[in-house]
Design an enzyme around this catalytic site. Structure first.
Site, PDB file in Angstrom:
ATOM      1  N   GLY A 247       0.786  -1.215   0.000  1.00  0.00           N
ATOM      2  CA  GLY A 247       0.000   0.000   0.000  1.00  0.00           C
ATOM      3  C   GLY A 247       0.817   1.265   0.000  1.00  0.00           C
ATOM      4  O   GLY A 247       0.291   2.333   0.314  1.00  0.00           O
ATOM      5  N   ASP A 248       2.112   1.167  -0.353  1.00  0.00           N
ATOM      6  CA  ASP A 248       2.953   2.355  -0.330  1.00  0.00           C
ATOM      7  C   ASP A 248       4.078   2.182  -1.354  1.00  0.00           C
ATOM      8  O   ASP A 248       3.902   1.478  -2.346  1.00  0.00           O
ATOM      9  CB  ASP A 248       3.501   2.597   1.082  1.00  0.00           C
ATOM     10  CG  ASP A 248       3.565   4.081   1.427  1.00  0.00           C
ATOM     11  OD1 ASP A 248       4.185   4.832   0.659  1.00  0.00           O
ATOM     12  OD2 ASP A 248       3.008   4.492   2.457  1.00  0.00           O
ATOM     13  N   ASP A 249       5.225   2.804  -1.121  1.00  0.00           N
ATOM     14  CA  ASP A 249       6.306   2.742  -2.103  1.00  0.00           C
ATOM     15  C   ASP A 249       6.796   1.306  -2.295  1.00  0.00           C
ATOM     16  O   ASP A 249       6.966   0.558  -1.323  1.00  0.00           O
ATOM     17  CB  ASP A 249       7.486   3.608  -1.650  1.00  0.00           C
ATOM     18  CG  ASP A 249       7.104   5.055  -1.386  1.00  0.00           C
ATOM     19  OD1 ASP A 249       6.159   5.536  -2.049  1.00  0.00           O
ATOM     20  OD2 ASP A 249       7.738   5.692  -0.541  1.00  0.00           O
TER      21      ASP A 249
END
Length: 457
Positions: A247-249
């Site tokens: 859900g992120d980098d």
């Protein structure tokens, strides 16, 4: 622009030397079915110490046994086997200063769900307020999971606890690869990380090959902050054949990262590749130099990649505040990219970062320079609501962004042949391969300020 690919290729003999010279005791034939005596014989044939670490028979804490093996019995010139099936990790670990150690992991390390305990013992990474529950480091280390070895952070309890809030203090990442040099980590699985999956800090000449990362929430709360890997104060780190769903980098470069390369990887559902954020520490110089990525597929990510610096005016303190730092991000090349259903602009640069209610303000105040950035041969699709190919918000105080290149661009809206044609730019000097488009927002800004962004064209 410096030919970054030639820089990275020039460094490859060093990386390949690490991989080829590191002792792989069993070629490609290892498996968990081999007996302890089998592995002991092979360790003896190599003149190595030997540790065969079984899980606690009663399901107790396995962290002490892991640390005993890696810190004492098998800290140097050793073969360490983790046969599995499950190791219960109930206390934090520090295993540093390994020397010429081969680790074969066939089991799953499963962290406990005692949030209060982990918050009380998480250890500082040395950047922002990031923390970890495992320091791991050494020289000439091979850690091979053979496609089954797993670190499982039991992350769902953390996602529900965080309630989609970011950067909560003492929320730990699974592992901090720290002062790791001339080493290879391969065929490992990292699932349900507590926060970031891992950070690589104060490390040089490390390869991470055939790595699987998946942090997925089954509740209403997001997996914000579950980065696949962040590099900090590190040089010559190579990622090959990564699969990341989070859900992120997927991969993020942070303070003083150099000669970082990503090859042949697949990223899904997160933000894409992050260069930054940068300039968060007031008055402090930092650099991100020589990044190269090739043959990357991204599905349902926010961007192909984005560059982000904090504004030049400092408010608050990292991680949920800051700004006022300066430095340079340069020689960044990403090529041969397939984009599937991108959620926002494929390319994004932003120098307005600031929390405390000031995000998007003071965009022309950053002294952080971004230059020599190229995206080449990018094709695929974005979701139907996306209208821009790029949004480049560069700071006037830094002299704008120099030598941004986009060539071989072929990205359309899903279900159409409509090529993205809006290139929204502020203070972009000498664009190569694209023409900045004066958006309605720029027209309004120009009317008010008398020419903000007028050097874009």
């Amino acid at each position: 622009m410096v030919a970054l690919s030639s820089i990275i290729l020039a460094a490859l003999p060093i990386a390949l030397a690490v991989s080829s010279s590191a002792p792989d005791l069993m070629g490609r034939e290892a498996n968990a079915a081999q007996t302890e005596s089998h592995w002991a014989n092979h360790a003896a044939a190599q003149g190595r110490h030997f540790c065969y670490v079984r899980p606690d028979a009663d399901g107790g804490d396995d962290a002490p046994a892991i640390m005993d093996a890696l810190n004492n019995k098998c800290n140097s010139r050793s073969l360490v086997i983790f046969p599995g099936p499950v190791y219960n990790i109930q206390t934090n670990m520090t295993t540093l200063n390994l020397e010429d150690v081969v680790i074969y992991q066939f089991g799953r390390m499963l962290w406990s769900t005692d949030i209060d305990y982990w918050l009380s013992v998480s250890m500082p990474v040395g950047f922002q307020n990031q923390s970890t529950v495992w320091y791991f480091g050494g020289n000439n280390v091979i850690w091979d999971g053979w496609g089954v070895g797993t670190l499982d952070g039991n992350g769902q309890v953390w996602y529900d606890w965080a309630r989609s809030q970011g950067n909560l203090p003492h929320r730990p990442m699974n592992i901090n690869l720290r002062t790791l040099t001339n080493s290879v980590i391969r065929r490992m699985r990292f699932v349900q990380s507590q926060m970031w999956t891992m950070a690589i800090t104060y490390s040089q000449h490390v390869e991470l090959d055939d790595i699987y990362v998946n942090s997925t929430s089954t509740s209403q709360w997001s997996t914000l902050n579950t980065d696949g890997c962040d590099t900090i104060f590190s040089d010559s780190i190579t990622f090959r054949r990564w699969t990341v769903s989070n859900g992120d980098d997927a991969i993020a470069l942070k303070m003083n990262s150099s000669n970082i390369a990503v090859y042949d990887s697949y990223f899904e559902n997160g933000q894409g590749i992050a260069i930054g954020s940068m300039g968060q520490y007031n008055g402090r110089y930092e650099y991100l130099e020589n990044f190269y990525a090739k043959n990357i597929t991204l599905k349902n990510t926010a961007h192909v990649s984005y560059l982000k610096t904090w504004a030049g005016i400092s408010r608050g303190y990292p991680p949920n505040g800051g700004g006022g730092g300066y430095g340079v991000a340069r020689n960044i090349t990403i090529e041969d990219v397939k984009l599937i259903g991108g959620r926002q602009q494929p390319f994004f640069a932003w120098q307005c970062e600031n929390y405390s209610g000031y995000a998007g303000q003071d965009c022309d105040s950053s002294l952080f320079k971004m230059e020599d950035v190229a995206w080449r041969r990018v094709s695929g699709t974005v979701q139907s609501g996306v209208t821009e190919a790029a949004y480049f918000q560069c700071s006037a105080a830094a002299g704008g962004c120099d030598d941004f290149e986009v060539t071989g661009f072929d990205v359309t809206k899903e279900g159409t042949d409509e090529l993205l044609a809006i290139w929204d730019c502020f203070n972009v000097n000498n664009p190569v391969g694209f023409t900045c488009t004066e958006s309605q927002a720029q027209k309004m800004s120009s009317d008010v300020t008398g020419g903000h962004g007028s050097n874009n064209k």
